[in-house]
Structure formats: structure tokens, C-alpha cells
Design an enzyme around this catalytic site. Structure first.
Site, PDB file in Angstrom:
ATOM      1  N   LYS A  79       0.841  -1.202   0.000  1.00 17.99           N
ATOM      2  CA  LYS A  79       0.000   0.000   0.000  1.00 17.99           C
ATOM      3  C   LYS A  79       0.875   1.250   0.000  1.00 17.99           C
ATOM      4  O   LYS A  79       2.000   1.209   0.495  1.00 17.99           O
ATOM      5  CB  LYS A  79      -0.840   0.017   1.284  1.00 17.99           C
ATOM      6  CG  LYS A  79      -2.027  -0.903   1.278  1.00 17.99           C
ATOM      7  CD  LYS A  79      -2.815  -0.751   2.555  1.00 17.99           C
ATOM      8  CE  LYS A  79      -4.027  -1.664   2.584  1.00 17.99           C
ATOM      9  NZ  LYS A  79      -4.992  -1.424   1.503  1.00 17.99           N
TER      10      LYS A  79
ATOM     11  N   ARG B 153     -10.617 -11.158   1.364  1.00 14.12           N
ATOM     12  CA  ARG B 153     -11.471 -12.160   0.722  1.00 14.12           C
ATOM     13  C   ARG B 153     -10.826 -13.543   0.767  1.00 14.12           C
ATOM     14  O   ARG B 153     -11.514 -14.556   0.744  1.00 14.12           O
ATOM     15  CB  ARG B 153     -11.795 -11.715  -0.711  1.00 14.12           C
ATOM     16  CG  ARG B 153     -10.588 -11.506  -1.574  1.00 14.12           C
ATOM     17  CD  ARG B 153     -10.886 -10.676  -2.830  1.00 14.12           C
ATOM     18  NE  ARG B 153     -11.021  -9.260  -2.549  1.00 14.12           N
ATOM     19  CZ  ARG B 153     -11.289  -8.337  -3.461  1.00 14.12           C
ATOM     20  NH1 ARG B 153     -11.476  -8.682  -4.713  1.00 14.12           N
ATOM     21  NH2 ARG B 153     -11.392  -7.064  -3.120  1.00 14.12           N
TER      22      ARG B 153
END
Ligand code: BES
Ligand code: ZN
Ligand code: ZN
Length: 511
Positions: free
Chosen positions: A282, A356
């Protein structure tokens, strides 16, 4: 003298009692509906004349309009202090307005108000009184564990809050206040877990806290599936995300009232104790906020606490998928293909889409517990924050009626969960891998919260894992925008909100 000791962060510093006498102990708190020009005489009992005159003057002159979330503090020296609390518009004052007002009052308490308070309601129903008390309890929270404390100046004595009511109302009010106290404990626990810095909150620490927590309840069992066991079990999603960290991943299973027969709610949480993005690192700005990426698991744990505290008798299961997403020489790469618990293969195209992956194993695991329904909670996508801001959680379900039930449970406690679409086109996008059954990234950036939900749906098992059977009723709640940073949430000053512990308690016990 300064010292560095840990301080209780939760609302242990408040004692709330219900009182049927007319005494005013300490500061008087008066919730007032917008437009009130003077208070009724029976509310003035025990008040010195000077204070009555002051109240009616500020109300009559319109100096205090009693708008929602406003307070006015009247300091009367030896005659005592009063806090006027605005409830908002007269014809539509709801329990939510009372809850908000209670929280706003608590936020406005200063040293001068002392530690004793009496709340006197004007023509309020018991549910409204209890909601005001609930707002005070929810707001009675700060996360001070890591702060140096100035012992001499700090007044740690508990606040005594008396809720005045009639004899007829006392029983019901007492039991509602007791219920809300238990639920607030769950909300505060969720916040404590979320606020804890990531050097101290890692998968095994979460598991240890769950283990220790369960010891106080006869009807709760916690099972920890550690790293080695997770590898053996084939939890490829959890392992892929957590293996690059020196803090190894684990799954924590909470079982409440295990012996109760039949189907039960199963709650699944995303528990990334820190999300760097992994090899798909990130950008640096605000990366510290990724300590909240275990908010889904905190919601599950907090809900368990709320249910345990309020003596819930039904069976409930919680599954928390704990991992730290770190870049490392042995971290998962973009391009890797893994196989998870369900047996499906996943092409990992972006290691930052890790929530996920851990959830794919948690959802599949949920099928073992004979679920009446499965709900997962996850700070899953930035796209959900783009869509809904900090005002609403994204809500997806494979069952329209169930989605409405959750939406309504949220409305009942003023925690908005907004319906979002689960479309075959999104699912198609997530199965369009050249080399695997599924892929963890959509084709483009559009609809990123929806493609994430569609990915998860593929890992919701059918009833009894029957390959030709019906899929278990399931909902997904993306709390990326609501688990922290919601500045308009009056129930909390800053940091983790503890959102949806109350929604879940309502859904499971009353919905
Ligand atoms: N934990 C983040 C989602 C997130 C981002 C929550 C910002 C709250 C605020 C999640 O793991 C993530 O990084 N998602 C990616 C998915 C993308 C790579 C498909 C995102 O949202 O950008
Ligand atoms: Zn991520
Ligand atoms: Zn994440």
C-alpha cells in the site's frame, strides 16, 4: 507524579441506577424537546428557585433551542448544576434521538459537574429513557491504555448516574438498562480490540484474549486452530495471507450454548491485524489505519460478549480469520495460485485483496456448524467507502428477505446497513481466471465492493455441503467505512466504533 500504568478504557467508570424518589443528587440532567419554552412544574421538584428561573429564562428567551446533540450547562454555585440536553424536533422524537442526546451529554461532562448525576425525563416512555442511558454508556469510553497518567489531577472515581422514574416504570427500566450495559460491554470490547496498536494486537494475541475471555462463561467455548493445524486442514487462503509475517495466522472459533440442538447463526470475521498490502504494498499515507483491518473479527468477538453478558440462551458460532498481511521473502506473490479449504483454486492477482482470501476459508468452515445463516463482517474494500462514505455499511445477501431483516435490525439500533447488489456479472468477473477456478481481483476498478462480495459468494457452502443442494443463507457486511473514522457517529469520540455489535445482538435476540 506521572506514572505509566494501564488504565481501564471501557465504561467501567460509571454506575447507573434507577431511582423512584424525587431527590436530585449532584448535577441534574434534563433532556428537552426542541421548542419547549418552560419545563412542567412536576419536573421542578427539589430545584432551588434560582435554578428554575434560569432554566425557564434560557428556554423562554430561545437561548437554548434543544436542537439534537446540543447541551447547555447551567452552573449555579451552591444551588447546584444543570445540564440541559437537546432532543431535537418535537413531533418526531425517537429512541434514536434519546440515545444520541445521552451520548452528547456524556461527551459534554466537565469536572465542574462532579461525579454524581440525576437524569429527570419529561413525559418520556421507558424505552426512550433506556435509550438515553444507553447513549451515555456507549459514549463512556476512551482508549487510554498507552497514556501516561497524571495521578494527582486525575479523578478516577466512578460517575454515579441516577435515572429518575415512577415506581411503575422502575422494573422495566432497570432490566433495559441492565441489557444495554451488557451490550455496551460488547461494543467496548470490539473497540478495545480495534484500537489496540498492531505491535500488540496480532493473530495469536487475539486468540489468547478470546481464550482468556471464554474462561468467565460456562456456556462459551473457544477453539484455536493454530498455524500448523491450519496448514494441515488446507486453509490455503488464511495461510497465503499470513505466512509472510513472523506473527503467524490462526483461526479462532467461538461456540456459545453448543449443546442446543438445531441450526444457529454463524458469524465470520475478517481479522487482518495489520494490512500492509503485502507484496502489492500500500502507499504510505494513513497506512497506520490498517490496524483496524481486524474490525470484522472484533465485531464477532464483541457480539459474543454482548450475547454472553445478556444471558443469551440460543446457540451461536463465531469464526474469526486472523492474519497479518506483510511483505517478506516468503510472502505470497501476485501471480501465485493457491487452493483453499473449499478445494477451489484462486489466482492471486493482488496481495492487497487479502480479506477475501482469509474469508474464503472462514465461510467454507462455517458450513460445519449447521448454520441457520452466515453473516461475514469485513473492512473489505476502499471501494465501499467510496460508495457509501462513513455513513453506512455495505450489505449484500444471497437472500432478499434476509438482507431486509439485517437492514431492519440495523435501523432498529440506528446502525445503517445499505443494500448493495449481488449480480451474476460480478461473479463472472471473479471466475474469469486463465489458470485457476477464481481470481481475487476484478477486471477493472469499477464496482470493487461488488466484485469483492461476488468473490465471497463462491465460498459460501451449500446446506450440508451437498453439491447439488441449496446455498446457505448468507450476508456480507463491508464495514470499511463504518468501523472507524465515522465522525458523525455520536456514540464514540474517535477510533474504532464497535459498529454492528448492537445490530447483531438485536438480530439474534429479537430480529
Ligand atoms: N483493508 C483493505 C480495504 C480498506 C481500504 C478498508 C481502505 C478501509 C480503508 C483491503 O484489504 C484492500 O486493500 N482492498 C483493496 C482491494 C483491491 C486491491 C481490489 C482496495 O480496496 O483497494
Ligand atoms: Zn488489503
Ligand atoms: Zn485488508
Amino acid at each position: 507524579m506521572k506514572c505509566c500504568r494501564a488504565h481501564a478504557s471501557t465504561g467501567d467508570n460509571m454506575e447507573m441506577t434507577v431511582s423512584v424518589n424525587d431527590n436530585i443528587n449532584g448535577t441534574l440532567i434534563l433532556p428537552i424537546i426542541e421548542g419547549t419554552e418552560s419545563i412542567p412544574e412536576d419536573c421542578e421538584r427539589g430545584l432551588p428557585q434560582s435554578m428554575k428561573t434560569q432554566i425557564n429564562k434560557v428556554l423562554g428567551d430561545g437561548d437554548f433551542k434543544a436542537k439534537s446533540k446540543t447541551i447547555l450547562s447551567l452552573v449555579g454555585g451552591e444551588d447546584g448544576n444543570i445540564i440541559l440536553s437537546g432532543l431535537g424536533k418535537g413531533d418526531a422524537v425517537t429512541v434514536h434521538d434519546y440515545r444520541t442526546a445521552g451520548a452528547a451529554v456524556f461527551a459534554g461532562i466537565k469536572k465542574i459537574h462532579g461525579n454524581d448525576f440525576t437524569v429527570r425525563f419529561i413525559d418520556a416512555g421507558v424505552a426512550h429513557m433506556a435509550a438515553f442511558a444507553e447513549g451515555m454508556m456507549l459514549r463512556d469510553y476512551s482508549y487510554d491504555h498507552y497514556k501516561m497518567k497524571d495521578d494527582d489531577n486525575e479523578d478516577d472515581s466512578p460517575k454515579q448516574i441516577r435515572l429518575a422514574c415512577s415506581e411503575k416504570e422502575a422494573g422495566e427500566l432497570t432490566s433495559l438498562v441492565e441489557k444495554y450495559r451488557g451490550i455496551a460491554a460488547g461494543v467496548h470490547l470490539s473497540r478495545d480490540l480495534g484500537n489496540c496498536p498492531p505491535n500488540d494486537m496480532y493473530p495469536e494475541e487475539f486468540a489468547d484474549r478470546a481464550w482468556e475471555w471464554a474462561k468467565q462463561y460456562d456456556n462459551v467455548e473457544v477453539t484455536i486452530i493454530n498455524y500448523d493445524q491450519a496448514i494441515k486442514a488446507g486453509m490455503g487462503g488464511l495461510i497465503a495471507v499470513g505466512k509472510g509475517s513472523s506473527r503467524k495466522p490462526c483461526m479462532v472459533v467461538f461456540e456459545m450454548n453448543k449443546e442446543v440442538k438445531g441450526k444457529c447463526p454463524v458469524l465470520v470475521g475478517k481479522g487482518i491485524t495489520f494490512d500492509t498490502g503485502g507484496i502489492s504494498l500500500k502507499p504510505g499515507a494513513n497506512m497506520d489505519e490498517m490496524k483496524y483491518d481486524m474490525g470484522g473479527s472484533a465485531t464477532v468477538f464483541g457480539t459474543m460478549e454482548a450475547l454472553a453478558q445478556t444471558g443469551h440462551k440460543g446457540k451461536v458460532v463465531g469464526i474469526t480469520c486472523m492474519a497479518e498481511n506483510m511483505p517478506a521473502a516468503n510472502a505470497t506473490r501476485p501471480g501465485d495460485v493457491i487452493k483453499g479449504l473449499s478445494g477451489k483454486t484462486i489466482e492471486i492477482l493482488n496481495t492487497d485483496a487479502e480479506g477475501r482470501l482469509v474469508l474464503s476459508d472462514g465461510l467454507w468452515k462455517a458450513g460445519e456448524f449447521n448454520p441457520e445463516y452466515i453473516i461475514d463482517f469485513a473492512t473489505l474494500t476502499g471501494a465501499c467507502v467510496v460508495a457509501l462514505g462513513h455513513e453506512a455499511t455495505g450489505l449484500w445477501s444471497n437472500n432478499d428477505e434476509f438482507r431486509t431483516r439485517i437492514h431492519e435490525a440495523g435501523n432498529a439500533v440506528d446502525e445503517l446497513a445499505w443494500p448493495m447488489p449481488l449480480l451474476p456479472a460480478f461473479e463472472k468477473e471473479m471466475t474469469d481466471s486463465k489458470i485457476a477456478d477464481t481470481r481475487n481481483l476484478g477486471a477493472g476498478r469499477w464496482g470493487g465492493a461488488n466484485t469483492a462480495a461476488a468473490f465471497l459468494k463462491q465460498f459460501v457452502p451449500n446446506v450440508d455441503y451437498d453439491k447439488d443442494g441449496e446455498q446457505i443463507t448468507w450476508a456480507h457486511m463491508d464495514i470499511a467505512g463504518t468501523y472507524w473514522g465515522a465522525k458523525t457517529n455520536t456514540m464514540v469520540k474517535n477510533g474504532a466504533t464497535g459498529i454492528h455489535v448492537r445490530t447483531m445482538h438485536h438480530l439474534i435476540t429479537q430480529g
